[in-house]
Motif scaffolding. Structure first.
Motif, PDB file in Angstrom:
ATOM      1  N   THR A 144      74.076 126.626 110.504  1.00  0.00           N
ATOM      2  CA  THR A 144      73.105 125.720 111.103  1.00  0.00           C
ATOM      3  C   THR A 144      71.706 126.308 110.982  1.00  0.00           C
ATOM      4  N   VAL A 145      70.706 125.475 111.281  1.00  0.00           N
ATOM      5  CA  VAL A 145      69.326 125.923 111.166  1.00  0.00           C
ATOM      6  C   VAL A 145      69.011 127.018 112.170  1.00  0.00           C
ATOM      7  N   ASN A 146      69.754 127.091 113.290  1.00  0.00           N
ATOM      8  CA  ASN A 146      69.514 128.098 114.320  1.00  0.00           C
ATOM      9  C   ASN A 146      70.437 129.303 114.199  1.00  0.00           C
ATOM     10  N   SER A 147      71.160 129.400 113.074  1.00  0.00           N
ATOM     11  CA  SER A 147      72.073 130.523 112.901  1.00  0.00           C
ATOM     12  C   SER A 147      71.287 131.835 112.850  1.00  0.00           C
ATOM     13  N   THR A 148      71.850 132.869 113.465  1.00  0.00           N
ATOM     14  CA  THR A 148      71.200 134.182 113.463  1.00  0.00           C
ATOM     15  C   THR A 148      71.492 134.936 112.182  1.00  0.00           C
ATOM     16  N   ARG A 149      72.427 134.444 111.379  1.00  0.00           N
ATOM     17  CA  ARG A 149      72.734 135.104 110.111  1.00  0.00           C
ATOM     18  C   ARG A 149      71.753 134.620 109.049  1.00  0.00           C
TER      19      ARG A 149
END
Length: 307
Positions: free
Chosen positions: A218-223
């Protein structure tokens, strides 16, 4: 020049805007893909997340795709395995079903699935651009191998043999007079995302962004890396895209604080609850209200619970 002729005016200097046109272009991303792969969904997500980084599609045959990547013609590409890992990196994405393309009136069309042994008596075409890793193709081999899969499809339509291919290629070359059926016991084609190896061993930042997209992050992924900041006056800046890809207002904006909601909720009633301040008129404590637990009509009553 006669006396009546005015001297020609000197050439005007180049404007600052003209000089700006010679500045290097911003970042861009080139994506190669082989026949049968449909990158539409991933391209759409890319445009939503990185609207200021144009993505260009580069069509290539399965044999050409690797040279396009090595020669710098594309930053990454959808290819078919195997991949030479000496200078290219790759992550497998999915495995395709293998099918046999046949005329609609062929006897095989009466069933949903066959095995490779069922093709033993069939003339099986083996084009030069075949993407399946055969040890030995099934059926009876043709005297000459067609140049391309498209050529083989034409022969099948003419009633000359059948063709075994990945399902995506059967769909790509769909014809009204042809159909296909699943074949088991045959090699399967695997699609992968590949890119040239870098000195650091890590994929470039834009390639890492695309890896995240195809892997469903997703756009908010920390990866993976954070989204690049949108330049002033660009599409992303006009939409107010922040580091999380959402606008600074509207749906992506900050929500009202709980204190703001409480204040709004108190004002919505039109009057403050009498017991909220613990006082009566004029703000003075009320013995009557105190006896009722500090609240007016809205306060909790003491006593035995109703049955």
């Amino acid at each position: 020049m006669t006396g009546s002729e005015a001297p020609s005016s000197p050439t005007a200097p180049a404007s600052p805007d003209a000089a700006a046109d010679t500045s290097p272009a911003g970042p861009s991303f080139r994506l190669a893909y082989v026949p049968g792969v449909t990158p539409t969904k991933w391209v759409r997500i890319w445009k939503e997340r990185l609207p200021d980084v144009p993505l260009t599609l580069v069509a290539a045959t399965p044999a050409e795709a690797f040279e396009v990547l090595r020669g710098g013609g594309a930053d990454a590409g959808f290819v078919r395995l195997p991949v030479d890992r000496t200078d290219l990196s790759a992550i497998p994405l999915y495995t395709e079903t293998t099918v046999v393309v046949i005329p609609k009136d062929h006897v095989i069309a009466a069933v949903e699935e066959i095995t490779a042994d069922d093709l033993a008596d069939e003339l099986v075409l083996h084009p030069l651009d075949d993407t399946l890793d055969w040890e030995r193709p099934p059926g009876v081999p043709a005297n000459e191998r067609p140049e391309t899969t498209a050529d083989a499809i034409e022969l099948v339509a003419a009633g000359v043999g059948v063709l075994v291919v990945p399902q995506s290629l059967a769909r790509l070359h769909h014809r009204k007079d042809l159909t296909y059926r699943t074949v088991t016991g045959t090699p399967e084609s695997r699609v992968a995302l590949s890119w040239p190896q870098s000195g650091s061993g890590e994929p470039p930042e834009l390639v890492e962004h695309f890896i995240g997209i195809v892997r469903g992050r997703t756009v908010n992924s920390t990866r993976g890396p954070s989204l690049p900041a949108a330049p002033a006056g660009s599409k992303g800046a006009a939409k107010g895209r922040g580091s999380d890809g959402k606008g600074s207002d509207g749906r992506g904006g900050a929500k009202k604080s709980s204190a703001g909601k409480s204040a709004a909720g108190g004002a919505k009633g039109g009057k403050q609850a009498r017991g909220a301040s613990g006082g009566g008129k004029g703000g003075r404590p009320s013995a009557r209200n105190s006896a009722k637990g500090g609240g007016g009509k809205g306060g909790a009553k003491r006593g035995k619970p109703r049955r």
